[in-house]
Design an enzyme around this catalytic site. Structure first.
Site, short mmCIF file in Angstrom:
data_model
loop_
_atom_site.label_atom_id
_atom_site.label_comp_id
_atom_site.label_asym_id
_atom_site.label_seq_id
_atom_site.Cartn_x
_atom_site.Cartn_y
_atom_site.Cartn_z
N GLY A 17 32.47 19.27 53.71
CA GLY A 17 31.38 18.37 53.52
C GLY A 17 30.46 17.93 54.71
O GLY A 17 30.42 18.73 55.56
N ARG A 38 43.28 15.39 56.53
CA ARG A 38 44.85 15.71 56.26
C ARG A 38 44.99 17.00 56.19
O ARG A 38 46.04 17.43 56.33
CB ARG A 38 44.89 15.11 54.87
CG ARG A 38 44.86 13.63 54.81
CD ARG A 38 44.89 12.72 53.65
NE ARG A 38 43.52 13.37 52.94
CZ ARG A 38 43.32 12.91 51.62
NH1 ARG A 38 44.20 12.31 50.86
NH2 ARG A 38 42.37 13.41 50.99
N SER A 146 26.63 4.67 53.06
CA SER A 146 25.89 5.06 51.52
C SER A 146 24.94 4.21 51.31
O SER A 146 24.75 3.00 51.62
CB SER A 146 27.12 5.10 50.56
OG SER A 146 26.58 5.26 49.27
N TYR A 161 33.72 1.33 45.02
CA TYR A 161 33.34 1.96 46.03
C TYR A 161 31.96 1.36 46.76
O TYR A 161 31.85 1.23 47.96
CB TYR A 161 32.85 3.26 45.58
CG TYR A 161 32.11 4.27 46.49
CD1 TYR A 161 32.91 4.91 47.66
CD2 TYR A 161 30.49 4.54 46.56
CE1 TYR A 161 32.14 5.75 48.64
CE2 TYR A 161 30.01 5.23 47.51
CZ TYR A 161 30.69 5.88 48.34
OH TYR A 161 30.21 6.60 49.60
N LYS A 165 31.37 0.10 50.75
CA LYS A 165 30.26 0.49 51.57
C LYS A 165 29.66 -0.78 52.22
O LYS A 165 28.79 -0.72 53.12
CB LYS A 165 29.39 1.46 51.01
CG LYS A 165 30.49 2.92 50.81
CD LYS A 165 30.47 3.35 52.11
CE LYS A 165 30.98 4.92 52.00
NZ LYS A 165 31.51 5.48 53.26
N1 LIG Z 1 28.49 13.22 48.87
C1 LIG Z 1 27.79 12.27 48.65
O1 LIG Z 1 26.86 12.13 47.62
C2 LIG Z 1 27.91 10.89 49.58
C3 LIG Z 1 26.77 10.15 49.41
C4 LIG Z 1 26.88 8.77 50.20
C5 LIG Z 1 27.64 8.75 51.35
N2 LIG Z 1 28.80 9.79 51.29
C6 LIG Z 1 29.86 9.50 52.27
O2 LIG Z 1 29.93 10.44 53.13
C7 LIG Z 1 30.92 10.54 53.85
C8 LIG Z 1 31.73 12.08 53.69
O3 LIG Z 1 31.77 12.54 52.39
P1 LIG Z 1 31.44 13.79 51.83
O4 LIG Z 1 30.21 13.88 50.92
O5 LIG Z 1 31.37 14.93 52.77
O6 LIG Z 1 32.85 14.06 50.80
P2 LIG Z 1 33.80 15.21 50.60
O7 LIG Z 1 33.38 16.61 50.60
O8 LIG Z 1 34.64 14.88 49.69
O9 LIG Z 1 34.54 14.99 52.39
C9 LIG Z 1 35.60 13.96 52.32
C10 LIG Z 1 36.30 14.08 53.60
O10 LIG Z 1 37.08 12.93 53.88
C11 LIG Z 1 38.09 13.11 54.40
N3 LIG Z 1 39.38 12.36 53.76
C12 LIG Z 1 39.68 11.78 52.76
N4 LIG Z 1 40.60 10.93 52.61
C13 LIG Z 1 41.12 11.03 53.91
C14 LIG Z 1 42.26 10.46 54.49
N5 LIG Z 1 42.99 9.54 53.78
N6 LIG Z 1 42.35 10.62 55.68
C15 LIG Z 1 41.64 11.62 56.40
N7 LIG Z 1 40.38 12.26 55.92
C16 LIG Z 1 40.30 11.68 54.57
C17 LIG Z 1 38.41 14.62 53.54
O11 LIG Z 1 39.48 15.34 53.99
P3 LIG Z 1 40.93 15.68 53.64
O12 LIG Z 1 40.87 15.80 52.17
O13 LIG Z 1 41.15 17.20 54.29
O14 LIG Z 1 41.57 14.64 54.19
C18 LIG Z 1 37.22 15.27 53.81
O15 LIG Z 1 36.93 15.96 54.91
C19 LIG Z 1 32.27 9.70 52.95
O16 LIG Z 1 32.38 8.48 53.73
C20 LIG Z 1 31.05 9.26 51.74
O17 LIG Z 1 31.36 7.92 51.31
C21 LIG Z 1 28.72 10.72 50.46
#
Ligand SMILES: NC(=O)c1ccc[n+]([C@@H]2O[C@H](COP(=O)([O-])OP(=O)(O)OC[C@H]3O[C@@H](n4cnc5c(N)ncnc54)[C@H](OP(=O)(O)O)[C@@H]3O)[C@@H](O)[C@H]2O)c1
Length: 255
Positions: A17, A38, A146, A161, A165
């Protein structure tokens, strides 16, 4: 980006991501990136993929819900001669679970609190400690927050959530003030997106691919690379400019 050449960035949640997109862009700019998550295999694959780029990838397995993992990661960075410490910290690891406030599972609430708030607070404290002990006065902390840290979207799965944030928003202003009190020029910023096309929505909807496909069919979502470009924008700001928070919404998103 020239001033960052050869310097060290930590990206949490770098396995997929937004985090993986940030790693790719930083390494292209000659930055040494400590990529943590992880899933070590995915981090190793990123290292292989980017082997010919000017920067480098240093994968470290770290579960940000475990303080001991975070502290040993910072200790490893410190003792690795080509790293030595952190100049940029991108707090990206985050998660959302379907856990409404009236009947949600406490375990899910706790996990969101640990990843989205406590993990972020600990990584930020340790990164600033690392900068200050090496007299780095131009470091940068970035929170991937977010739109849910700015408005309450009426959707029960996302209310807790959203609370986490909103905590990030409070931490951003708190850290900015604590740094200012110290007369430090280390800066702190956030990026607050709406829908980004990553695994996040799949995890939030507990693998319900049909529901996720529906969301992404209904609008053109932001791409993770577009978030990485905004990280670059923050890193390029001149020393007297603190980019505070960038809100990004897909043009077609309602709230
Ligand atoms: N996608 C959206 O629509 C969106 C919108 C607003 C904000 N965000 C924010 O953007 C950020 C990145 O999200 P993304 O969209 O890229 O989501 P994603 O594709 O689900 O990726 C999440 C990442 O966080 C890691 N993670 C989760 N739990 C963890 C833990 N306990 N320790 C270490 N790493 C952990 C996961 O890696 P592992 O599973 O390998 O540990 C993965 O690399 C987040 O903070 C999310 O709240 C996302």
């Amino acid at each position: 980006m020239d001033r960052w050449l050869g310097r060290v960035a930590l990206v949490t949640g770098a396995s997929v991501g937004i985090g993986a997109a940030c790693v790719r862009n930083l390494v292209r700019h000659g930055i040494k990136v400590v990529a943590c998550a992880r899933n070590l295999e995915q981090l190793q694959a990123l290292k292989t993929e980017l082997a010919s780029q000017p920067g480098s990838v240093h994968p470290i397995r770290c579960d940000v819900t475990k303080e001991e993992d975070i502290l040993s990661m910072f200790a490893e960075i410190k003792k690795t001669p080509e790293l030595g410490g952190v100049d940029i910290c991108i707090n990206n690891a985050g998660c959302g679970h379907n856990a409404p406030l009236l009947d949600g599972d406490t375990k899910m609430w706790r996990n969101m609190l640990e990843v989205n708030v406590l993990g972020v607070a600990i990584c930020t404290r340790e990164a600033i400690r690392s900068m200050r002990e090496r007299m780095v006065d131009d470091g940068q902390i970035i929170y991937i927050s977010s739109l849910s840290g700015h408005r309450i979207y009426s959707s029960p799965p996302s209310h807790f959530y959203s609370a986490t944030k909103h905590a990030v928003k409070a931490m951003l202003e708190g850290v900015r003030n604590e740094l200012r009190d110290l007369k430090s020029h280390i800066r702190v910023a956030a990026i607050s997106p709406g829908y980004v096309e990553t695994e996040f929505s799949i995890r939030l909807n507990e693998g319900n691919q049909e529901k996720v496909d529906e969301i992404f069919k209904s609008l053109k979502a932001i791409q993770p690379e577009e978030i990485a470009e905004h990280v670059e924008f923050i890193l390029k700001a001149p020393p007297h400019v603190q980019v505070h928070d960038i809100l990004l919404r897909p043009t077609e998103q309602i709230s």
